[in-house]
Enzyme design. Structure first.
Site, PDB file in Angstrom:
ATOM      1  N   ASP B 194       7.831  -3.631  -6.842  1.00  0.00           N
ATOM      2  CA  ASP B 194       6.879  -2.548  -6.256  1.00  0.00           C
ATOM      3  C   ASP B 194       6.323  -2.755  -4.910  1.00  0.00           C
ATOM      4  O   ASP B 194       5.662  -3.876  -4.758  1.00  0.00           O
ATOM      5  CB  ASP B 194       5.458  -2.225  -7.230  1.00  0.00           C
ATOM      6  CG  ASP B 194       4.750  -1.107  -6.967  1.00  0.00           C
ATOM      7  OD1 ASP B 194       4.643  -0.686  -5.697  1.00  0.00           O
ATOM      8  OD2 ASP B 194       4.588  -0.134  -7.648  1.00  0.00           O
ATOM      9  N   HIS B 195       6.980  -2.176  -3.830  1.00  0.00           N
ATOM     10  CA  HIS B 195       6.749  -2.867  -2.557  1.00  0.00           C
ATOM     11  C   HIS B 195       5.463  -2.673  -1.997  1.00  0.00           C
ATOM     12  O   HIS B 195       4.812  -3.369  -1.127  1.00  0.00           O
ATOM     13  CB  HIS B 195       7.704  -2.194  -1.355  1.00  0.00           C
ATOM     14  CG  HIS B 195       7.455  -0.792  -1.194  1.00  0.00           C
ATOM     15  ND1 HIS B 195       8.011   0.211  -1.643  1.00  0.00           N
ATOM     16  CD2 HIS B 195       6.388  -0.579  -0.327  1.00  0.00           C
ATOM     17  CE1 HIS B 195       7.555   1.262  -1.145  1.00  0.00           C
ATOM     18  NE2 HIS B 195       6.571   0.818  -0.384  1.00  0.00           N
ATOM     19  N   HIS B 257       3.062   3.125  -7.294  1.00  0.00           N
ATOM     20  CA  HIS B 257       2.105   2.466  -6.270  1.00  0.00           C
ATOM     21  C   HIS B 257       0.620   2.675  -6.464  1.00  0.00           C
ATOM     22  O   HIS B 257      -0.107   1.716  -6.299  1.00  0.00           O
ATOM     23  CB  HIS B 257       2.560   3.000  -4.716  1.00  0.00           C
ATOM     24  CG  HIS B 257       4.129   2.857  -4.694  1.00  0.00           C
ATOM     25  ND1 HIS B 257       4.855   1.488  -4.773  1.00  0.00           N
ATOM     26  CD2 HIS B 257       4.925   3.684  -3.908  1.00  0.00           C
ATOM     27  CE1 HIS B 257       5.995   1.816  -4.404  1.00  0.00           C
ATOM     28  NE2 HIS B 257       6.093   2.935  -3.876  1.00  0.00           N
TER      29      HIS B 257
END
Ligand SMILES: NC(=O)c1ccc[n+]([C@@H]2O[C@H](COP(=O)([O-])OP(=O)(O)OC[C@H]3O[C@@H](n4cnc5c(N)ncnc54)[C@H](OP(=O)(O)O)[C@@H]3O)[C@@H](O)[C@H]2O)c1
Lengths: 433, 507
Positions: B194-195, B257
């Site tokens: 999950d950047h 996110h």
């Protein structure tokens, strides 16, 4: 961190049998329990101070090789009681000479090599070899071996085991026989480190034996003459051998604090106009300060121009590429307290002159947490912009610093350190021409 | 604005962990993500001298490129980044290899395995492997199975798989995918990306909360009245309509996110800063999270879709007029929802989450609003004293602001709000956009702290299950509201909060 003791009492063996015994140890067990695939750590562990204190009855044994708070306290008290200069380091030769005056002849239990800090044991060294020179002259070589498995918190994983070897005897027998024993104990394919936990001026043949082997070195340049220490550093980088210096490691919070000041982009221009740097150190050894100045000058791309000595003061001049001159000064100051390590940096003042108008100029002062460093602030810089920062004292033990190095190093000299050594050697050589 | 990296005294000071020798295998090497994020991040790691000399990057995709083709394509795509570091790129490109692989053909993977053995010997990577699945999510399961079948995942200490988002489409598909992936590899080998967790400012929430004494004592229902989490984009769907039509704002942003930001903001302090301790706490807080009205979820959620907008200079198309979008599309490009966390710390505190495309600003922020003082002793210069707020800005203009009341100058005793500000820029220079740099390095270092564990992913899907079911079974109950492009979403989204006497913060 608590020292960790081996689970098994070390077995005294004739040295001819050691390598056989160790080989058996790992073969006879089931396959799962092979030795850790990590590294060999050799420690030169003279612990002269502790040996003297035990033998003169000032502390009770056994000898462990660890610098305990008790040893530090008693040694500091002795320095003051015996009328030595207050700046004397507890590692100093003077203190040892005084102590050696009345030593008992009794033998004391010697646990060196069996105690090691858990910060080191959790790295699972595959083999720990301790060279434990004794104060008694004419003591023959004795060797001990033991296997150990550090207790891990993670009970699921198989313990990773290692072994340890202690080689005890007087310095000359270690030199003559001990080193031959070590020869047979090297483990192929695993890196080997030597931690020289003693003065670099002594037992030079033994030290040189290791450097010739291309072993990775951990030394402490606060403990030795600057000339000898710089030679060792210089030779290591010239021959491409990994070297780590605890005296440099202890500068970490100074490097970090100074860099932190210039993190805000608005402060970067200050760096281009530095005109003066003064470094206060504890008396007795200027090498740490020299390394700090070398690091700054290397990072800011200054070129060394000259060095002068005025009494105790060392003045070093650099030039920026636009020709501007930068004056730096290493200033040893007497401290009210005996120190553990000689010559540690206690304060730094940096002046940057951007314009003729004083209030546009900047004075940065870094001081350690103790009282002595306040003196730099008395310089009448009140009309400049003042940036002050307190540098936390490094309280970690040498063992802890060593474990950090073992845990993080790739086995080459850190580029930052290497560049600083180059500058420091250049400055030092021109001084001694 | 220069970054901290340009502070000359800082160069080389950071003691970065050293990435051990290994081979990184990227599936989807001809795709968008590889040249836009992954190779640039790896090159950045190389420039930071964090790539060991025993290393290899093996690109894989169906098209029949050679090693040389792969090097040239990457060089062409990265031209801008390379221009200042031509020599370094030449060195770096020695690490690049390519092997044509169709993940659905088992013999291809077996052939790959042979090639990897050769490369392992050539580059001395000690049999260490990290597999990066940058392919369509349809291949996550089958890709893992193929790797398993070829024996490439057998050693849990020497092999890892990194899996891109989205992980599943809903709770049951995520659970199924977890089962497949876990049948092929140990959970400790699986790194779900999950950047957002790679962002410096998201990690900073943990540091702010747990490295200071002043925040934790007030970080709870006794002092906080509500929390808003916003992530907004100005762009529309651009050229990703194909993907977006089947996904929408809930699946693309909210479930992953925003929910990760919720977890980091609301989790309990872990006993230690260790990966499992942190992930345990994140999983627990997600498992305790519930939609504000699970039985009638339409009461606590607003969906929207951007309509045309813009101004006379720049006209913006509505979503349904975008290329590749169905004319009657009911995909949401905006979603706002209200969540409660059922535990001691957060009982009764509403968390409002919103995300959308074509909103007026690109930003991510978390706003904690504190309770009112018990008695208003002072008159305010504006109508009412503003409540204290702590605003954590994730992007852009990264930093934090604390809003509080002070005495307004002059005679009398009126109060007015002021702001205390921490700006990342001013303190450190621009934060580098290092999400992927950080995450790639961490995966190769076998550090899972910033990756989502199976139970976290499942809990995050479970949280939104009532909404997903409603959207599938009775979409008319959760109608798509139109909003003009470049406004803050449909007007109905304001009502979600005004019912509680609260307003969205206008950033
Ligand atoms: N792009 C982004 O910004 C972004 C952001 C977040 C997450 N992601 C995720 O990252 C992944 C990749 O995204 P992307 O945008 O790079 O996709 P993309 O541009 O469509 O690339 C897909 C890649 O997969 C390869 N591929 C397709 N079928 C294959 C097969 N059977 N076997 C092996 N390789 C195959 C394709 O190459 P060939 O045609 O040569 O086989 C291509 O290299 C997706 O899961 C996406 O959800 C992307």
């Amino acid at each position: 961190m608590k020292p960790q003791l081996t689970l098994q009492t070390p077995l005294e063996l004739p040295h001819q049998e050691i390598s056989n015994y160790l080989n058996q140890l790992w073969i006879s067990e089931d396959e799962e329990r092979s030795g850790a695939n990590t590294f060999t750590l050799m420690v030169w562990q003279p612990a002269w101070l502790e040996q003297c204190l035990v033998k003169s009855g000032l502390i009770s044994g056994p000898i462990t090789g660890t610098l305990s708070p008790e040893i530090i306290k008693i040694a500091k008290k002795l320095i003051i009681d015996k009328g030595l200069s207050h700046t004397t380091s507890i590692y100093s030769e003077e203190l040892l000479i005084l102590l050696k005056e009345n030593l008992s002849n009794n033998d004391f239990e010697d646990f060196r090599g069996q105690f090691f800090e858990s910060s080191i044991s959790t790295l699972n060294p595959r083999r720990l070899i301790t060279l434990a020179p004794t104060l008694n002259k004419e003591s023959e070589i004795k060797t001990f071996v033991s296997a150990y498995c550090p207790l891990s918190e993670n009970t699921i994983t198989q313990p990773i085991c290692g072994d340890l070897v202690v080689i005890r005897g007087d310095s000359s027998s270690i030199n003559q026989k001990g080193l031959k024993i070590i020869d047979k104990l090297s483990i192929k394919d695993l890196p080997t480190w030597l931690w020289w936990n003693g003065n670099l001026d002594e037992s030079q043949e033994i030290f040189n034996y290791f450097t010739d082997q291309g072993i990775r070195l951990i030394i402490d340049t606060a403990n030795g003459s600057p000339k000898r220490c710089l030679r060792i550093l210089d030779q290591s980088i010239k021959s491409n051998k990994a070297i780590n210096d605890l005296n440099w490691v202890r500068l970490k919070s100074w490097r970090e604090s100074l860099a932190m000041i210039f993190d805000p982009p608005s402060r970067r221009p200050i760096l281009d106009h530095i005109s003066d740097i003064d470094i206060d150190i504890a008396e007795g050894n200027f090498l740490q300060a020299l390394l700090l100045i070398s690091w700054i000058s290397d990072k800011l791309k200054w070129v060394f121009s000259k060095i002068d000595k005025h009494g105790e003061l060392i003045k070093i001049e650099f030039k920026r590429n636009n020709g501007d001159k930068i004056s730096t000064c290493i200033n040893p100051v007497p401290l009210g307290n005996p120190s553990i390590h000689l010559g540690q940096v206690i304060g730094l003042r940096l002046i940057s002159k951007i314009s003729e108008v004083p209030k546009n100029n900047t004075c940065v002062i870094l001081g350690c947490e103790s009282v002595e460093c306040m003196r730099l602030e008395a310089g009448g810089m009140a009309d400049m912009q003042l940036i002050e920062q307190v540098v936390p004292n490094a309280f970690s033990s040498s063992e802890f610093d060593v474990s950090k190095l073992l845990g993080s190093s790739r086995g080459n000299t850190s580029p930052l350190f290497e560049n600083s050594i180059k500058v420091a050697v250049q400055i030092f050589n021109s001084f001694n021409k | 604005m220069p970054s901290t990296l340009s502070n000359p005294l800082r160069l080389g000071l950071r003691q970065e962990r050293v990435i051990p020798p290994q081979c990184l295998i990227i599936f989807g090497a001809s795709g968008d993500l590889t040249h836009r994020k992954l190779i640039p991040a790896l090159f950045e790691l190389y420039l930071q001298r964090r790539i060991p000399s025993e290393f290899a990057i093996v690109g894989c995709a169906r098209r029949p490129w050679s090693d040389q083709d792969f090097k040239e394509k990457m060089k062409a795509k990265l031209a801008n980044q390379i221009s200042e570091n031509e020599n370094e790129w030449e060195q770096f490109s020695n690490y690049l290899f390519y092997e044509p692989v169709d993940l659905q053909q088992s013999d291809h993977v077996v052939r790959l395995s042979k090639r990897l053995n050769e490369i392992d010997k050539l580059q001395a990577t000690h049999g260490n492997k990290t597999f990066y699945l940058s392919v369509s999510p349809n291949f996550y399961g089958s890709g893992c199975k193929a790797l398993k079948a070829a024996g490439l995942l057998d050693d849990p200490k020497k092999s890892r798989i990194v899996i891109e988002k989205p992980f599943g489409r809903d709770y049951s598909s995520a659970k199924k995918l977890n089962q497949i992936v876990q049948s092929c590899a140990d959970e400790s080998q699986i790194y779900r990306i999950d950047h957002y967790l790679g962002k410096e400012t998201v990690q900073n929430i943990l540091v702010m909360r747990f490295a200071n004494t002043i925040f934790e004592p007030i970080w709870n229902r006794n002092y906080i009245s509500s929390v808003q989490i916003t992530s907004s984009e100005t762009v529309g769907v651009e050229d990703r309509a194909g993907y977006y039509e089947s996904s929408g704002a809930l699946r693309d942003m909210l479930q992953n996110h925003l929910t990760q930001m919720l977890a980091v903001t609301a989790m309990e302090p872990p006993g230690k800063f260790e990966p499992e301790a942190i992930r345990n706490e994140k999983a627990k807080v997600l498992q305790a999270s519930k939609l504000a009205d699970e039985n009638e979820p339409w009461n606590c959620c607003i969906r929207g879709q951007y309509a045309k907008g813009g101004n006379s200079q720049k006209r913006l198309k509505g979503y349904r007029d975008e290329d590749g979008v169905n004319l009657n599309s009911t995909t949401e490009t905006y979603i706002a929802t209200k969540v409660f966390i059922d535990n001691w710390r957060w009982q009764g505190v509403p968390f409002y989450l919103r995300t959308g495309k074509r909103l007026p600003k690109r930003l991510g922020e978390i706003v904690l609003t504190f309770k009112d003082v018990p008695v208003h002793l002072f008159e305010s210069t504006i109508i009412n004293p503003a409540p204290n707020q702590l605003i954590l800005r994730i992007q852009p203009n990264e930093g934090a602001t604390f809003k509080f009341e002070v005495k307004s100058p002059g005679s009398g005793m009126k109060s007015r709000p002021v702001e205390m500000e921490f700006s990342y820029d001013e303190s450190f220079g621009e934060p580098s956009d290092e999400g992927y740099v950080r995450l790639l390095a961490d995966a190769m270092l076998s550090d899972p702290t910033l990756f989502t564990r199976s139970d976290e992913v499942e809990a995050a899907w479970k949280l939104y299950t009532p909404l997903i079911e409603l959207m599938e079974d009775a979409p008319w109950k959760l109608p798509i509201q139109k909003y003009e492009s470049m406004t803050w979403g449909p007007p109905e989204s304001d009502q979600l909060l005004s019912k509680d006497n609260i307003f969205w913060r206008r950033p």
